[in-house]
Design a protein around this motif. Structure first.
Motif, mmCIF file in Angstrom:
data_model
loop_
_atom_site.group_PDB
_atom_site.id
_atom_site.type_symbol
_atom_site.label_atom_id
_atom_site.label_comp_id
_atom_site.label_asym_id
_atom_site.label_seq_id
_atom_site.Cartn_x
_atom_site.Cartn_y
_atom_site.Cartn_z
ATOM 1 N N VAL A 436 3.406 6.539 7.443
ATOM 2 C CA VAL A 436 4.455 6.514 6.433
ATOM 3 C C VAL A 436 5.217 5.516 6.249
ATOM 4 C CG1 VAL A 436 6.923 7.841 6.372
ATOM 5 C CG2 VAL A 436 4.817 9.211 7.335
ATOM 6 N N LEU A 437 5.295 4.323 7.404
ATOM 7 C CA LEU A 437 6.187 3.300 7.224
ATOM 8 C C LEU A 437 5.351 2.142 6.316
ATOM 9 C CD1 LEU A 437 7.680 2.966 10.611
ATOM 10 C CD2 LEU A 437 8.856 3.824 8.511
ATOM 11 N N GLY A 438 3.996 2.197 6.530
ATOM 12 C CA GLY A 438 3.139 1.198 5.584
ATOM 13 C C GLY A 438 3.005 -0.003 6.522
ATOM 14 N N VAL A 439 3.150 0.054 7.672
ATOM 15 C CA VAL A 439 3.236 -1.229 8.708
ATOM 16 C C VAL A 439 2.651 -0.942 9.905
ATOM 17 C CG1 VAL A 439 5.396 -2.561 7.339
ATOM 18 C CG2 VAL A 439 5.655 -1.031 9.315
ATOM 19 N N ASP A 486 -3.799 8.185 2.968
ATOM 20 C CA ASP A 486 -3.803 7.963 1.605
ATOM 21 C C ASP A 486 -2.291 7.497 1.114
ATOM 22 O OD1 ASP A 486 -5.224 8.160 -0.891
ATOM 23 O OD2 ASP A 486 -3.769 9.369 -1.370
ATOM 24 N N GLU A 487 -2.158 6.498 0.217
ATOM 25 C CA GLU A 487 -0.986 6.153 -0.294
ATOM 26 C C GLU A 487 -0.298 7.170 -1.090
ATOM 27 O OE1 GLU A 487 -0.870 2.305 -2.145
ATOM 28 O OE2 GLU A 487 -1.418 1.124 -0.250
ATOM 29 N N ASP A 488 -0.958 7.849 -1.800
ATOM 30 C CA ASP A 488 -0.400 9.053 -2.515
ATOM 31 C C ASP A 488 0.004 10.191 -1.780
ATOM 32 O OD1 ASP A 488 -1.133 7.542 -4.896
ATOM 33 O OD2 ASP A 488 -2.948 8.735 -5.610
ATOM 34 N N GLU A 489 -0.608 10.626 -0.775
ATOM 35 C CA GLU A 489 -0.222 11.529 0.162
ATOM 36 C C GLU A 489 1.265 10.987 0.944
ATOM 37 O OE1 GLU A 489 -0.054 15.118 2.472
ATOM 38 O OE2 GLU A 489 -0.686 14.481 0.273
ATOM 39 N N VAL A 490 1.207 9.970 1.147
ATOM 40 C CA VAL A 490 2.576 9.166 1.939
ATOM 41 C C VAL A 490 3.691 9.445 0.666
ATOM 42 C CG1 VAL A 490 3.880 7.274 2.589
ATOM 43 C CG2 VAL A 490 1.246 7.558 3.339
#
Length: 513
Positions: A436-439, A486-490
């Motif tokens: 979720v955070l992307g880091v 997947d970024e779209d799911e996030v």
């Protein structure tokens, strides 16, 4: 030649948390030698009100000190220094002569000062004191809590003006008792990190601001002396630690930051405890956020310049699991949440917004209240159990997104986040956070670092550790999670979360106490 008969020595830290009190003994490597912990009662006199019995907490403090020492077969001769860390904004007022509290401690989550906050905001808005204190007007902070106690306990304000009462956050109360209390002229001191959470301290001068104290209604003679986070304040007397110096005080989130070795500008940590607190070290620069973050003191070592931080504070994370256990009886214990959450593939469209004390950073909506949204006939206990810990990840993302926008001025954007606290033991949840955070999310080998930071501060003051380089050397990575969803799911999940929190404000209006 060294004295081979001299005992191996340690540092003891007292962790005065929101739900319990712990004493932990650390060696030079930052390893826990022994610990003891006792929960205390959570008192809820009314909706949005949260109190603690300060006398019960002091009794528990003495018990856990003895318990930790007993488990390791240690005595005061083995302890070089004592450090204190604490739930920061929780406030208590007591009699100088007897030490007796005149009212239960008012906890940082308590919202009863909303009326006073609204009154103060009529002249200058919610940012009325922000330029001086770094804080918006909110029920969260200690200054208005002191004022309300004085105004609602008969005769208290008159007694405060006459010098008969003392006030402080829980670090101050514990230090005063450890150094002898009323009978032995206990030391009435707080450190810069706790003082910075009252709304009464000037961030630049590190002293109480007379104009702010007068506006909020807090007599300055009631307040403790402000000192650094790492120096000898006094000695324990009497008791099992008699004669041992108390040499470190840090508010719990600053203590975790220090224990995480986030000692350079741009480094950050996130603690998952009763609440969730992300701090970004900004060095000697006072950075003001326009994204809903707080400006606070990170730490100060002796005579060195203060180090500052930006902070995103979330009121309810781990305490949501406690609420599920104690209030609706949804679970019998925390491990059951993980089991139930694992019984379903996803949250089933269910979102849990735990705005029990309103929404904190970056939203600052005290009129919000908790809600479970997206319920259908399909939803079951597993979906609700999954939505509860997932809410901590979404709340963290809200704070991280705000912090990333300010981070450019404080060392660059964050590429990883050091985490600690009880909830980081859940590997599944840690992976979800990274997604979720992307880091990258990084868990250290010693996950419970709140007490460790206070131990470091105390040990540095007496020379047990020679420099902060040893703190950096002691830090070690245990496990790292990298984003894989997947970024779209996030984006979809967070969009629905944003929709959910938009339904919770404007709940409290004329019924504000």
């Amino acid at each position: 030649m060294p004295d081979m008969s001299a005992p191996t020595t340690y540092v003891l830290a007292i962790d005065r948390g929101t739900t319990s009190t712990r004493a932990m003994v650390f060696d030079r490597d930052g390893t826990v030698i022994a610990s003891d912990q006792i929960e205390h009662e959570q008192i809820f006199p009314g909706a949005g009100w949260v109190e603690h019995d300060a006398t019960e907490i002091w009794d528990n403090t003495r018990r856990v000190i003895g318990g930790a020492l007993g488990k390791a077969n240690l005595n005061s001769g083995h302890i070089e220094a004592v450090g204190i860390t604490n739930q920061r904004e929780t406030t208590v007022v007591w009699e100088k002569a007897t030490g007796r509290p005149i009212h239960h401690a008012v906890v940082w989550q308590d919202t009863r000062t909303q009326g006073l906050v609204d009154e103060l905001a009529r002249d200058g808005g919610l940012d009325r004191f922000k330029e001086v204190s770094g804080l918006p007007l909110a029920t969260y902070f200690a200054g208005p809590k002191i004022a309300r106690i004085l105004d609602h306990v008969e005769g208290a304000r008159e007694r405060a003006e006459a010098g008969e009462l003392l006030a402080g956050t829980m670090d101050t109360r514990v230090l005063w008792n450890l150094t002898g209390g009323g009978e032995n002229a206990g030391v009435h001191v707080t450190d810069v990190t706790n003082a910075s959470r009252t709304m009464l301290m000037d961030l630049k001068t590190l002293s109480w601001d007379e104009a702010t104290c007068e506006a909020i209604g807090v007599p300055m003679q009631l307040l403790p002396e402000i000192r650094s986070s790492s120096e000898v304040y006094g000695e324990c007397k009497p008791g099992v630690l008699n004669g041992t110096p108390i040499a470190g005080i840090l508010g719990d989130q600053q203590s975790a930051t220090f224990g995480r070795a986030c000692l350079t500008p741009g480094s950050a940590k996130n603690t998952y405890g009763t609440g969730n607190f992300m701090l970004l070290n900004t060095g000697s620069e006072i950075v003001t956020s326009d994204k809903g973050l707080l400006t606070t003191v990170c730490y100060q070592l002796g005579e060195e310049p203060a180090v500052y931080a930006l902070e995103g504070s979330i009121a309810v994370t781990g305490s949501l699991i406690q609420w599920l256990r104690d209030n609706p009886g949804f679970i019998k214990g925390a491990p059951e949440v993980e089991q139930l959450a694992g019984s379903v593939e996803d949250n089933g469209g269910v979102y849990f917004v735990p705005a029990f004390s309103g929404l904190f950073a970056p939203h600052w909506r005290p009129d919000a209240r908790g809600a479970i949204l997206g319920l259908t006939r399909f939803a079951n206990k597993g979906h609700i159990a999954r939505a509860a810990p997932e809410s901590t990840a979404y709340q963290t993302k809200d704070v991280l997104d705000a912090m990333q926008e300010d981070a450019e001025r404080a060392g660059g954007r964050l590429t990883e986040l050091k985490v600690d606290g009880g909830m980081v033991a859940n590997d599944t949840l840690m992976q979800f956070r990274a997604d979720v955070l992307g880091v990258d999310v990084v868990r250290p080998k010693i996950a419970e670092t709140t007490a460790l930071g206070a131990a470091y501060a105390a040990g540095l003051a007496v020379g047990y550790w020679g420099s902060t380089d040893e703190i950096v050397d002691n830090w070690a990575e245990d496990q790292r999670w990298s984003p894989s969803m997947d970024e779209d799911e996030v984006a979809r999940l967070h969009r629905n979360w944003t929709k959910a929190i938009s339904k919770t404000p404007d709940w409290v209006d004329e019924d504000v106490v």
